[in-house]
Write an enzyme that holds these catalytic residues in place. Structure first.
Site, mmCIF file in Angstrom:
data_model
loop_
_atom_site.group_PDB
_atom_site.id
_atom_site.type_symbol
_atom_site.label_atom_id
_atom_site.label_comp_id
_atom_site.label_asym_id
_atom_site.label_seq_id
_atom_site.Cartn_x
_atom_site.Cartn_y
_atom_site.Cartn_z
ATOM 1 N N PRO A 58 0.791 -1.290 -0.133
ATOM 2 C CG PRO A 58 -0.343 -1.080 2.255
ATOM 3 C CD PRO A 58 0.796 -2.079 1.247
ATOM 4 C CD GLU A 74 1.055 -5.212 11.426
ATOM 5 O OE1 GLU A 74 1.185 -4.303 10.772
ATOM 6 O OE2 GLU A 74 0.119 -5.806 11.786
ATOM 7 N NE ARG A 118 -9.131 -6.595 -19.988
ATOM 8 C CZ ARG A 118 -9.083 -5.244 -20.579
ATOM 9 N NH1 ARG A 118 -8.277 -4.323 -20.486
ATOM 10 N NH2 ARG A 118 -10.250 -5.329 -21.220
ATOM 11 C CG ASP A 175 -10.441 -1.736 -22.455
ATOM 12 O OD1 ASP A 175 -11.718 -2.126 -22.660
ATOM 13 O OD2 ASP A 175 -9.813 -2.740 -22.371
#
Ligand code: SAH
Length: 246
Positions: free
Chosen positions: A98, A125, A163, A178
């Site tokens: 993150p 963690e 993809r 897209d």
């Protein structure tokens, strides 16, 4: 999944404590068919195989105290080095985290243009900071939220990359339309039935006039992007003023 990777296909090397999570959804639909057709390869590496103590421990309590467990640098280092020996040279080494910059379509395109990626999935963690420094690992985030492990993030990165590999999606135009490909969100789509619960399909789409349809779609894509994503809209406008043919 432990056969030697075929060097011609894009290869995802996934370092994880939960190899049984793979291929998971990557074994289905578009990505699954492409995997079967050797357009890409999946190699999972079980981090626990590189634990060296008798308890096979992969984590330990954080120095300095605090809750939770941290993944050990000695175990991760051994797993990374063994993987680098097997993988194509200079493959990007990515820790799903993150703390990294958010994954976007531009990075996905870069990854798809290469030979593959080595993806390190954290748990608990997270991982000992020294591993990130020692191997100059790139951190990549899925978004501003915290998952319980890096595996789902790795799957999302692989899915997005696979993809757009040549031959995965039948009609390349569908990729060009897209969201993000032209710096815009995608225009609204409609299908049968033409009248659903009294809601009609926009008339221009029934006109058969390709020029008008293309214009309408472009205007819709621009309108949506301007309203929903001012950040993308500013970039798009700047690109357009540099290249008015856009
Ligand atoms: N304590 C860490 C979060 C650990 S979550 C922190 O606050 O930064 C456990 C693992 O899940 C992480 O090591 C990472 O691999 C994965 N993860 C969590 N959120 C993620 C996200 N938004 N994007 C990518 N990976 C994520």
């Amino acid at each position: 999944m432990n056969v030697e990777a075929d060097n011609t296909s894009w290869t995802a090397w996934v370092l994880t404590l939960f190899p049984e999570m793979f291929p998971g959804s990557l074994g289905l639909s578009l990505a699954g068919r492409a995997l079967e057709n050797d357009i890409w390869n999946l190699e999972t590496v079980d981090i626990r195989d590189f634990a060296s103590d008798k308890h096979r421990s992969v984590d330990a309590t954080p120095f300095g105290g605090g809750p939770g467990m941290v993944m050990r640098p000695d175990v991760l280092g051994a797993a990374i080095e063994a993987t680098r020996q097997r993988a194509a040279p200079d493959m990007p080494l990515i820790y799903l985290s993150p703390r990294g910059p958010r994954l976007d379509q531009a990075r996905v395109r870069e990854l798809a243009a290469g030979d593959g990626a080595i993806l390190l999935c954290g748990r608990f963690e997270g991982i000992d900071e020294r591993v990130i420094e020692a191997y100059e690992i790139e951190e990549v985030s899925l978004g501003d939220f915290v998952l319980s492990g890096g595996e789902l993030a790795a799957m999302a990165l692989i899915d997005a990359t696979v993809r757009i590999l040549p031959g995965v999606v039948g009609d390349p135009q569908s990729l060009a339309d897209d969201s993000f490909e032209q710096g815009l969100l995608e225009f609204p789509q409609y299908t049968r039935p033409q009248d659903w619960q009294g809601r009609e399909v926009p008339e221009v789409l029934m006109s058969g006039h390709h020029g008008h349809i293309a214009e309408w779609r472009k205007a819709q894509a621009e309108d949506l992007t301007r309203k929903r994503r001012p950040d993308l809209w500013d970039l798009y406008k700047a690109a357009k003023s540099r290249m008015p043919q856009l």
